[in-house]
Design a protein around this motif. Sequence first.
Motif, mmCIF file in Angstrom:
data_model
loop_
_atom_site.group_PDB
_atom_site.id
_atom_site.type_symbol
_atom_site.label_atom_id
_atom_site.label_comp_id
_atom_site.label_asym_id
_atom_site.label_seq_id
_atom_site.Cartn_x
_atom_site.Cartn_y
_atom_site.Cartn_z
ATOM 1 N N SER A 107 1.270 -1.390 -0.191
ATOM 2 C CA SER A 107 -0.239 0.101 -0.020
ATOM 3 C C SER A 107 1.326 1.226 0.001
ATOM 4 C CB SER A 107 -1.223 -0.271 1.502
ATOM 5 O OG SER A 107 0.075 -0.370 2.186
ATOM 6 N N LEU A 108 2.057 1.325 0.527
ATOM 7 C CA LEU A 108 3.165 1.988 0.537
ATOM 8 C C LEU A 108 4.080 2.406 -0.448
ATOM 9 C CD1 LEU A 108 2.661 2.852 4.248
ATOM 10 C CD2 LEU A 108 1.491 3.776 2.805
ATOM 11 N N GLY A 109 4.989 1.293 -0.782
ATOM 12 C CA GLY A 109 5.398 0.987 -2.002
ATOM 13 C C GLY A 109 6.638 1.041 -0.675
ATOM 14 N N ALA A 110 7.487 1.808 -1.556
ATOM 15 C CA ALA A 110 9.378 1.669 -1.541
ATOM 16 C C ALA A 110 8.744 2.879 0.451
ATOM 17 C CB ALA A 110 9.936 2.882 -2.474
ATOM 18 N N ASP A 111 8.266 3.691 0.497
ATOM 19 C CA ASP A 111 8.369 4.290 1.826
ATOM 20 C C ASP A 111 8.570 3.413 2.849
ATOM 21 O OD1 ASP A 111 8.942 6.600 0.327
ATOM 22 O OD2 ASP A 111 7.122 7.582 0.901
#
Length: 269
Positions: A107-111
């Motif tokens: 849901s947040l990707g690489a972050d």
Amino acid sequence: MNATTFDGYNPYRVTKDGFDWETIEPDNPWSYIGYWGDHQVIYLLKFLEFMENHEPGQLESLFDKECFVYANVPYKIKSYEETLKNPKDTIAFDHQLDHKIRLEKESLGADAALLRDENGNIYTVTFVEKILATVLAKLSNFIPEGGIWMNTQRPEWNDANNALVGNGVSVVTLCYLRRFLSFFKNILTAAESGHTNISTELVDFYNGVYQTLKTHQHLLAGKINDNDRRLVLDGLGKAGSEYRTHIYNQPFSGLKRPYPWMKSGNFLT
């Protein structure tokens, strides 16, 4: 810069999906975990030298900008005491954290793989803090008249070429660390500003390393015996261990100190 961890190391690789780390694969006898160390000093230094030569002053403009982050790799470097007992088994893999990061990436990707503070926010720091974390990680493994102790289960690239598997002492890293410090000493000396915000936890780590080197300065000035060498190693190693363990168990508080790098006469120099 943003791929390095709070304890001064960097993940296995950076891809279009962010950074990645090695994992233990039960069906793969060649799988292994650990931190390769050459990227933190040798490769990074050369990029920074290129940047300063190409556009003088650009690095200084980044010094006090809190736009840098820490990678959150699910490795836990063991305490100094545990490392002394078995220097070939120094990292624990946090399976729970690994699962959590991979789940949040959907849901947040690489972050999702960035370190967060005690309030759950992505933790941002200054350029100088990132550099200091790298330097202190190496200095906390300094062995007088030896080099930098490779105790993260992986060698430096140059040492790997010389058939060292990551359990020895790297002279290459020590030499590049000297070049690294010399490079920043010149830039910091010429800098117009004289301070930057540093996380209180890292300042405590720095003070521990500095006091150890200052206290034993007379021993480091010449030949040193094994007992005195152990005194220095204990002081540096415990400072690094206490810093790591604190953040593993309790996230960064977010508190920072406007630390003077030149007025104190000792910061990084």
